[in-house]
Design an enzyme around this catalytic site. Structure first.
Site, PDB file in Angstrom:
ATOM      1  N   THR A 193       0.794  -1.305   0.054  1.00 55.60           N
ATOM      2  CA  THR A 193      -0.167   0.034  -0.153  1.00 55.60           C
ATOM      3  C   THR A 193       0.640   1.327  -0.036  1.00 55.60           C
ATOM      4  O   THR A 193       0.274   2.447  -0.312  1.00 55.60           O
ATOM      5  CB  THR A 193      -0.892  -0.132   1.311  1.00 55.60           C
ATOM      6  OG1 THR A 193      -1.900   0.994   1.226  1.00 55.60           O
ATOM      7  CG2 THR A 193      -0.333   0.245   2.530  1.00 55.60           C
ATOM      8  N   VAL A 196       0.880  -1.331  -6.553  1.00 55.82           N
ATOM      9  CA  VAL A 196       1.219  -0.139  -6.286  1.00 55.82           C
ATOM     10  C   VAL A 196       0.236   0.434  -5.320  1.00 55.82           C
ATOM     11  O   VAL A 196      -0.826  -0.096  -4.875  1.00 55.82           O
ATOM     12  CB  VAL A 196       1.227   0.646  -7.829  1.00 55.82           C
ATOM     13  CG1 VAL A 196       2.083   0.105  -8.798  1.00 55.82           C
ATOM     14  CG2 VAL A 196      -0.188   0.425  -8.252  1.00 55.82           C
ATOM     15  N   ASP A 197       0.524   1.773  -5.136  1.00 54.01           N
ATOM     16  CA  ASP A 197      -0.127   2.436  -3.762  1.00 54.01           C
ATOM     17  C   ASP A 197      -1.594   2.344  -4.073  1.00 54.01           C
ATOM     18  O   ASP A 197      -2.148   2.662  -4.997  1.00 54.01           O
ATOM     19  CB  ASP A 197       0.339   3.909  -4.007  1.00 54.01           C
ATOM     20  CG  ASP A 197      -0.278   4.837  -2.585  1.00 54.01           C
ATOM     21  OD1 ASP A 197      -0.909   4.151  -1.910  1.00 54.01           O
ATOM     22  OD2 ASP A 197      -0.104   6.028  -2.886  1.00 54.01           O
ATOM     23  N   GLY A 198      -2.191   1.794  -2.747  1.00 55.56           N
ATOM     24  CA  GLY A 198      -3.635   1.838  -2.884  1.00 55.56           C
ATOM     25  C   GLY A 198      -4.165   3.331  -2.650  1.00 55.56           C
ATOM     26  O   GLY A 198      -5.430   3.438  -3.014  1.00 55.56           O
TER      27      GLY A 198
END
Length: 386
Positions: free
Chosen positions: A194, A218-220
């Site tokens: 996250t 990839v980044d939530g």
């Protein structure tokens, strides 16, 4: 028509049970949701420490745990790390971290977590994935040397990311981990997923404990920067963990923002860079979720509290986090309207603690839902949502 004695007794008991059910307030399920964004947890951290201090003060228990006051924790980015740290347990089953310990640990180790990948990467803000991995693995390894997994969380836990393999959001969930080892991941890897913000880190490849489920994360925050909506729908549909939840009237929700891009100076010449667009998208997702939850809780607005900094950005300096608690609170109303409250963010947190303590003491919320009108007297309208 005469009723027999047995029939009369049966109907009497049914009537008493029905009346008792109608008169008792429903049990409230308590949700804590923490936004992502930035490389500092100062904004959300200040709120969590204030929350835990007030719980201990009101209960008279100096060891009271913040995680024991909530039934579900959810977080994105650094908010996901905080949620996981609060949900983690030690060898005795007690919380591995208090709120203050979690915030202090992340603050102290932030330089390691966001260490530039090299001299040339310092200006481009590219960070070392290896350094981040090392810190997170240490944070989620117990004193007996065991690395914790989602299944080990003391409370239901949700941490979102975006999976490049499936081109869809992926939510790490304790409920799924309990059902199948194919959805049980090490906690540090879920947090690493996250945090994998494009441009700052490379996509993070991870697999479940049994190796059957893989994810290129990839980044939530790109799709779920404010995880409150995910937590809300999870509780409504997860009858295994939350059998008594049927609607918003059964919930107490605290949503913590972590600053916003509004704290930054506007782009020169009215042109937006790629980083500006990403920041706007993150804020837009968070604000849209807040609007939806504000509409859902219109008739019991005191049961949903959103704490967000309006004058401080995500990368606030040390000491500015106290300004967040001193700011007047902002509340979302239907049709995209916001209003400025007379209460500060700190006072709103203190009021929410009252409801938490009441729910924990009796197993039920002793306070009635607040009506849509007059829930906060003497408020000022905001222009353009600010």
């Amino acid at each position: 028509m005469e009723l027999s004695k047995v029939t009369l007794e049966i109907f009497t008991k049914l009537e008493q049970k029905w009346l008792s059910h109608c008169c008792e307030p429903p049990r409230r399920t308590r949700l804590l949701c923490i936004d992502g964004g930035g490389t500092s947890c100062a904004v959300a951290g200040a709120a969590l420490v204030r929350l835990e201090d007030q719980i201990r003060l009101r209960t008279g228990d100096p060891t009271a745990s913040l995680s024991d006051s909530f039934d579900l924790l959810a977080g994105t980015g650094l908010g996901g790390v905080l949620a996981a740290m609060l949900a983690a347990g030690d060898t005795s089953g007690r919380p591995l971290y208090s709120a203050r310990e979690a915030v202090e640990a992340l603050t102290a180790r932030a330089p390691e977590m966001f260490r530039p990948a090299g001299i040339l990467c310092r200006r481009r803000r590219r960070f070392s994935g290896r350094s981040m991995d090392k810190v997170l693995e240490e944070l989620f390894t117990r004193e007996d040397g065991r690395c914790l997994t989602l299944k080990d969380a003391r409370k239901p836990l949700l941490i979102p990311c975006f999976d490049l393999n499936s081109s869809a959001p992926f939510v790490f969930s304790r409920a799924d981990a309990t059902d199948s080892p194919s959805f049980d991941f090490e906690l540090w890897k879920a947090c690493r997923a996250t945090l994998a913000t494009p441009g700052h880190f490379k996509p993070f490849a991870l697999a479940s404990v049994d190796g059957k489920t893989c994810c290129a994360a990839v980044d939530g925050g790109l799709v779920m920067n404010n995880p409150t909506a995910a937590a809300f729908t999870h509780v409504l549909h997860n009858k295994g963990d939350f059998p008594s939840v049927n609607g918003v009237e059964d919930l107490l929700v605290l949503s913590l923002g972590n600053g916003s891009a509004a704290g930054k100076a506007p782009p020169r010449g009215g042109e937006c860079s790629t980083s500006d667009v990403v920041s706007i998208a993150l804020d837009g997702v968070s604000e849209a979720v807040d609007q939806m939850l504000g509409n859902a809780f219109c008739w019991n607005r005191a049961d949903y509290v959103r704490i967000q900094a309006s004058g401080v950005g995500r990368e606030c300096r040390k000491g500015e986090e106290e300004e967040v608690l001193a700011e007047r609170g902002v509340e979302s109303l239907p049709f995209g309207v916001k209003r400025l409250l007379t209460e500060t963010n700190g006072q709103r947190l203190d009021g929410f603690v009252q409801r938490l303590v009441a729910a924990a003491a009796s197993g039920r919320s002793s306070l009635p839902p607040s009506p849509c009108k007059d829930s906060h007297p003497a408020v000022s309208p905001l222009v353009n949502g600010r």
